[in-house]
Design a protein around this motif. Structure first.
Motif, short mmCIF file in Angstrom:
data_model
loop_
_atom_site.label_atom_id
_atom_site.label_comp_id
_atom_site.label_asym_id
_atom_site.label_seq_id
_atom_site.Cartn_x
_atom_site.Cartn_y
_atom_site.Cartn_z
N GLY A 157 0.85 -1.18 0.00
CA GLY A 157 0.00 0.00 0.00
C GLY A 157 0.89 1.23 0.00
O GLY A 157 2.12 1.11 0.06
N ILE A 158 0.27 2.39 -0.08
CA ILE A 158 1.03 3.65 -0.15
C ILE A 158 0.77 4.47 1.10
O ILE A 158 -0.35 4.89 1.36
N ILE A 159 1.82 4.69 1.88
CA ILE A 159 1.72 5.53 3.08
C ILE A 159 1.57 6.99 2.63
O ILE A 159 2.39 7.49 1.87
N THR A 160 0.51 7.66 3.13
CA THR A 160 0.29 9.05 2.73
C THR A 160 0.50 10.04 3.87
O THR A 160 0.68 11.23 3.62
N ALA A 161 0.44 9.57 5.11
CA ALA A 161 0.68 10.47 6.26
C ALA A 161 0.99 9.63 7.48
O ALA A 161 0.74 8.42 7.50
N ALA A 162 1.54 10.29 8.51
CA ALA A 162 1.93 9.56 9.71
C ALA A 162 1.92 10.47 10.93
O ALA A 162 2.13 11.68 10.82
N VAL A 163 1.64 9.87 12.08
CA VAL A 163 1.84 10.54 13.37
C VAL A 163 3.17 10.06 13.92
O VAL A 163 3.34 8.86 14.17
N MET A 164 4.11 10.98 14.10
CA MET A 164 5.44 10.61 14.57
C MET A 164 5.65 11.12 16.00
O MET A 164 5.16 12.18 16.37
N LYS A 165 6.41 10.35 16.77
CA LYS A 165 6.71 10.70 18.16
C LYS A 165 7.79 11.78 18.23
O LYS A 165 8.80 11.71 17.53
N LEU A 166 7.62 12.71 19.15
CA LEU A 166 8.67 13.69 19.44
C LEU A 166 9.22 13.41 20.84
O LEU A 166 8.57 12.77 21.66
N HIS A 167 10.41 13.92 21.08
CA HIS A 167 11.05 13.76 22.38
C HIS A 167 11.38 15.15 22.93
O HIS A 167 11.45 16.12 22.18
N PRO A 168 11.62 15.23 24.24
CA PRO A 168 12.06 16.52 24.77
C PRO A 168 13.38 16.93 24.09
O PRO A 168 14.21 16.07 23.79
N LEU A 169 13.53 18.20 23.84
CA LEU A 169 14.78 18.69 23.25
C LEU A 169 15.86 18.68 24.32
O LEU A 169 15.69 19.28 25.38
N PRO A 170 16.97 17.97 24.09
CA PRO A 170 18.01 17.95 25.13
C PRO A 170 18.54 19.35 25.40
O PRO A 170 18.61 20.17 24.48
N ALA A 171 18.94 19.60 26.64
CA ALA A 171 19.52 20.90 26.98
C ALA A 171 20.92 21.03 26.39
O ALA A 171 21.37 22.12 26.06
N ALA A 172 21.60 19.91 26.24
CA ALA A 172 22.96 19.95 25.71
C ALA A 172 23.30 18.63 25.03
O ALA A 172 22.79 17.57 25.40
N ARG A 173 24.16 18.75 24.01
CA ARG A 173 24.73 17.55 23.40
C ARG A 173 26.23 17.69 23.42
O ARG A 173 26.76 18.74 23.06
N VAL A 174 26.89 16.64 23.83
CA VAL A 174 28.35 16.68 23.87
C VAL A 174 28.88 15.50 23.07
O VAL A 174 28.39 14.38 23.19
N THR A 175 29.87 15.79 22.23
CA THR A 175 30.43 14.79 21.33
C THR A 175 31.90 14.57 21.69
O THR A 175 32.58 15.51 22.10
N ALA A 176 32.36 13.36 21.51
CA ALA A 176 33.78 13.08 21.75
C ALA A 176 34.26 12.00 20.80
O ALA A 176 33.46 11.25 20.24
N LEU A 177 35.58 11.97 20.64
CA LEU A 177 36.20 10.87 19.91
C LEU A 177 37.09 10.11 20.87
O LEU A 177 37.78 10.72 21.69
N ALA A 178 37.07 8.79 20.78
CA ALA A 178 37.93 7.96 21.62
C ALA A 178 38.72 7.04 20.71
O ALA A 178 38.19 6.52 19.73
N ALA A 179 39.98 6.87 21.03
CA ALA A 179 40.86 6.02 20.23
C ALA A 179 41.04 4.69 20.95
O ALA A 179 41.30 4.66 22.16
#
Lengths: 478, 478
Positions: free
Chosen positions: B212-234
């Protein structure tokens, strides 16, 4: 619908004795009785036999024999369902297949965060095994000491952890199923991502045994939180509770793992029938919310977060009073209050129960409007409104007016009350069965409220997978 | 399979002009060309028309006409799929249905944490609308600027946020679908709990338009995080990366929202073709992990948690070196490194790509064993191994040996490499398509690796819902 002759039934039962051993084919009334009445004692059926296979292969053998002899099968787990889905009809033509002997934990993979269990494993055992491995299996509900994971999957059980962890559906990665033809589908995959064709797993989950028999599953585990902190908050109205929920989401994000609403009358009912359980506040309040935070850092961190959140809520006037559990015992006492509501209702007398959900944003409006309608239609009816506000799921129950005979009340008003509640639910875009399923209890509601398009899709799938109609006939879509 | 005559096709195209307006029925080659070749330029098909309906009702009208005239339909979103699922075959008998004009945001309910969108809305617009309302829509993948939510649903897209938020499937609460008979199923429910019958939603999700053909959807939202922190580890090895993942789960719990693995060779390839992108460590390391924490409290809290975790990892010798992004620009640079790997691969020349998943616990063993097999079978082959370690999903790609002509290499070794990789994947209980779907690219793998029971179940469902075989024929189960 398939008609079965008594000769065919006798031949089926005899063949089952050969296939799984005579000791596991129950036909004596005192042996079969516990399997023939549902937990709420609303339905009592009959069965040509109660079959207790010990392995997936034996389940498959039974289903093949059912095909040969055209005997309909009713799968059953812990027999704790609330919609009669595991109880056979009264004809005696059906056989109950109890999965209780499929009770092995097949594997636990801590690094993959998965546990592989057979359908008959009791929910609490899954929780315990996970905890011993330092993991959380978050599905939690009142019947957890006796319900089985197979039943949880068949009905897509909800409970108190859905807000954060989802329903049983969201906790399952893979299934093993015996198809209506008696073949074994090995879909026991422990994968977070797998896009290879149709999602059969989710089709079997929640189908209440009408498309096949779930025999094992791979379930997701989560890290065991370092601390859980519970609190009660007193509020003036369901609208305030919704605003408080938004605040809690914002402050605690994914640490918010419980958000239960209880009206003042719920707690007064608990106090009446369980006087040892104390009302948790000095003053009465219209609504009480039970919140839980689960923290991966420490109890100290969780408490600090809680205090910060409560400060905001008290300052803004959203919350009238609050009490944070000081220790595990107090936390247990808070949850006990919540869990004694249905018990207090039972003590108070027969009542009309609803397991409804609406979009979270509409819960307060739903309560307001429906309360008013019921008050107008049935003066004096006492609303016992509590539930999982965090997922929009309410147990919106109605007790007879004070002093009125409950049985007479039900006879007179049950149908009318159901209609008022479900019409109101549907106006709000909600559902007549949030977490208990359809079983035989709500087959008529399903036919009434589902669109003809949806019913046709469901029936096409049922006919395609179970053309002989042997899998739990009369349940779900009928 | 349905045979269509050219007369019937002409009649269909004429009727579509009446139904949706001639301006939205494309038949001229320069108009239709962009819809007939997939994003990777692996497949070029033909179509009797490219149809651009503007409403769900117009989609339904097209499907009804397709039934009348027996014209097969190929739904298409942003045409960014990686498995050819949205590209018609070469016959010219099929029509492409582009959902791009169904591009309305129908509703956003902040208290229910849901957004209702039409199929043609571009993923980035969903993210942006959510953010403007103070919410997070966590689906994120390389094509987000041009892929559509309908395509994401049709293929159950994965991406970088699955570890914490799940695949597109887990982000969807309800669907609107035009059935193969041209009826509209309104399943646009915004409910967290709804146990009323078969899970049609999840059957359509990931079915790549074959049901069938999907024409619309109800999608879940989440609280917007106050901060995002990224790191690289070797780290020294994939085994160490797995141990580090377990540590990160334990320390950060649900705050861990990203965990990507990149081998040293991946980063060297990026450095070769994009010299402006610096290798992030002073010394070379065998494996690099990109981690992300999303915190509902504050950046300060996230950084403190990170440091605590890294301290443990460095002390225990698990991690050899680590660098935490100081600001958004540096965080962006870390993600850019990760996202430039496929671009660097393209610059390096044609290569054999795999989108596989195994249980997380087996990722390291899988890499070790399969690397060894490939090294033995195809000496000098260069492994470009990176991906979403947090969900066990690797893009396990193979580049021709240094200096060897890539086209000749592919012609000689592609089939053999696929066989080695997929056999190894299946020994580890994995899948040959983790997040890209089956489309036409992996129909043979599906037939080869799925059990006959599973194939029969899939085909029974397809035949039940789409008996005329008009919905994206030749895709998924063929």
């Amino acid at each position: 619908m398939t008609q079965t002759t008594s000769t065919a039934r006798d031949a089926f039962v005899a063949a089952c004795r050969d296939a799984i051993g005579a000791a596991h084919v129950l036909t004596e009334p005192h042996d079969t009785a516990p399997f023939l009445t549902d937990w709420r004692r609303r339905y009592t059926g009959a069965a040509c036999a109660v079959l207790r296979p010990g392995t997936t292969q034996e389940v498959a053998a039974i289903v093949q024999l059912a095909n040969t002899h055209r005997v309909p099968l009713v799968p059953q787990g812990g027999n704790t369902g609330l919609a009669g889905g595991a109880t056979p009809d009264g004809s005696g033509a059906q056989a109950v297949v109890s999965l209780a002997r499929l009770n092995r934990i097949r594997a636990l993979d801590p690094l993959n965060n998965t546990i592989t269990v057979e359908a008959g494993v009791v929910l609490r055992q899954v929780q315990d095994h996970a905890r011993e491995a330092g993991r959380l299996f978050p599905l939690s509900l009142a019947a957890e000491g006796s319900c089985t994971i197979g039943g949880n999957l068949g009905t897509n059980a909800g409970g108190t952890g859905v807000l954060r962890y989802g329903n049983t559906r969201e906790l399952c990665l893979g299934l093993e199923v015996v198809t209506p033809q008696g073949e074994i589908w090995d879909g026991l995959r422990g994968l977070r991502k797998d896009n290879t064709g149709y999602d059969l797993r989710d089709l079997f989950i929640g189908a209440e045994g009408t498309l096949g028999i779930i025999t094992a599953a791979v379930m997701k585990l989560h890290p065991l939180p370092a601390a859980r902190v519970t609190a009660l908050a007193a509020l003036a109205s369901p609208h305030a509770a919704l605003d408080f929920l938004a605040l809690a989401h914002r402050c605690a994000g994914p640490l918010l793992t419980g958000f239960e609403l209880m009206s003042d009358f719920c707690l007064r009912l608990v106090g009446r029938h369980f006087p040892q359980m104390r009302y948790p506040f000095e003053q009465p309040h219209a609504q009480i919310v039970l919140l839980e935070l689960s923290d991966s850092e420490s109890e100290e961190h969780a408490r600090a977060l809680f205090e910060q959140m409560m400060e905001q809520a008290l300052e803004s006037g959203l919350v009238e009073d609050a009490v944070v559990a000081e220790n595990l015992a107090q936390s247990r006492a808070f949850w006990d209050l919540r869990e004694h509501i249905p018990l207090a209702q039972a003590e108070e007398g027969l009542n009309v129960k609803h397991d409804i959900a609406v979009p979270i944003s509409r819960v307060a409006t739903f309560i307001e409007e429906t309360d008013a309608e019921i008050a107008a239609a049935v003066p004096g009816a006492r609303m016992v409104t509590f539930g999982h506000l965090g997922d929009g799921n309410l147990h919106y129950n109605v007790q007879a007016p004070e002093g009125v005979d409950a049985r007479a009340f039900l006879a007179q008003f049950q149908a009318q009350l159901n209609r008022i509640v479900y019409e109101s639910v549907y106006r709000q875009g909600g559902t007549f069965s949030a977490e208990h399923g359809v079983g035989q209890l709500k087959v008529d509601e399903l036919k009434h409220y589902k669109s003809s398009v949806e019913l046709r899709l469901m029936r096409a799938i049922k006919a395609a997978l179970d053309p002989l109609g042997l899998m739990n006939p009369g349940k779900v879509a009928g």
